[in-house]
Enzyme design. Structure first.
Site: not given
Length: 274
Positions: A98, A228, A256
């Site tokens: 991320s 995601d 995610h």
């Protein structure tokens, strides 16, 4: 103007320092705990020296007044190199997830001599036009909006919201483990002394020097969930397409997150990437 004191960046290692090194960089608001110990140990068992650390404003690392971070994204990039220095590591396979994936891309481009390989998980490509890629899902945007009025000093309120956030980001293929997730978030909250400072990550200025992932000079592995909701799979595809020879591993139904059911595939991909 007096420069800010050098921050303390707290890190932890797993495995034999003589083995090839892997540096794990986690995302926004996330301490090193979001790289679970069991995950790190399994990776270390693949003959890797694994390092994880608390980003600024998380965990046991230096924290700042919420709402006014005196540091930039560039400083967080250099923090990663400091961790390598702290452990006497000349070069490492750098892995970011991320926002940590953005930091990792910056590390590999700014300090190419310190990076042997790069893995980017659940992220978007750095420095190229992504305006044509899909944004976060409508359901996740709605969930995020619910956090606008959150009282970050209220432990129960924050824990409930963070568990809901983890669920919103979770796999569509595997069950969501609410008990384990809540326990980890409780540990993170208490260990960090609260999570209010971590919101500073959303207020950071970008790097002064504009870098482009097209200029990457080390092997790239992209790991991205097909479900995601924050960075849809097209972001991972665009990142892999931007670098010649890059490998894309699609995690079927992956959100995610680092779902335990997907660890074998993720760890295998990382262990053989060099």
């Amino acid at each position: 103007m007096t420069p800010e004191p050098r921050p303390e960046i707290v890190s932890e290692t797993f495995g034999n320092p003589a083995d090839p090194a892997i540096l794990l960089i986690m995302g926004a608001m996330a301490s090193m705990l979001w790289w679970p110990k069991a995950f790190c140990r399994q990776l270390a068992e693949r003959s890797r020296f694994v390092m994880r650390y608390d980003n600024r404003d998380t965990g046991l690392s230096t924290k700042y007044e919420p709402g006014a971070p005196p540091y930039t994204f560039e400083d967080m990039t250099d923090d990663a190199i400091r961790v390598l220095d702290d452990h006497g590591i000349r070069k490492a396979h750098v892995v970011g997830m991320s926002m940590g994936g953005m930091i990792a891309q910056n590390v590999a481009l700014k300090h190419p001599g310190r990076v042997s390989a790069l893995t980017v998980i659940s992220c978007s490509p750095l420095g190229i036009d992504t305006s044509g890629l899909p944004g976060a899902s409508e359901a996740y945007r709605k969930h995020s909006a619910e956090g606008t009025g959150l009282d970050w000093s209220n432990r129960d309120q924050v824990l409930d919201y963070m568990v809901k956030d983890a669920r919103a980001l979770s796999s569509t293929l595997h069950p969501f483990d609410e008990r384990r997730t809540r326990a980890m978030i409780e540990e993170d909250y208490d260990r960090s002394g609260g999570l209010a400072s971590a919101i500073n990550h959303f207020l950071l200025e970008g790097s002064a020097e504009k870098r482009n992932i097209n200029d990457l000079m080390v092997p790239l592995l992209v790991i991205h969930g097909t479900s995601d909701p924050l960075f849809p799979i097209e972001h991972g595809e665009a990142l892999a397409a931007a670098v010649a020879g890059a490998r894309l591993v699609r995690i079927e139904g992956g959100g995610h997150e680092l779902n335990r059911a997907d660890w074998p595939e993720i760890i295998e991909a990382m262990a053989i990437h060099h």
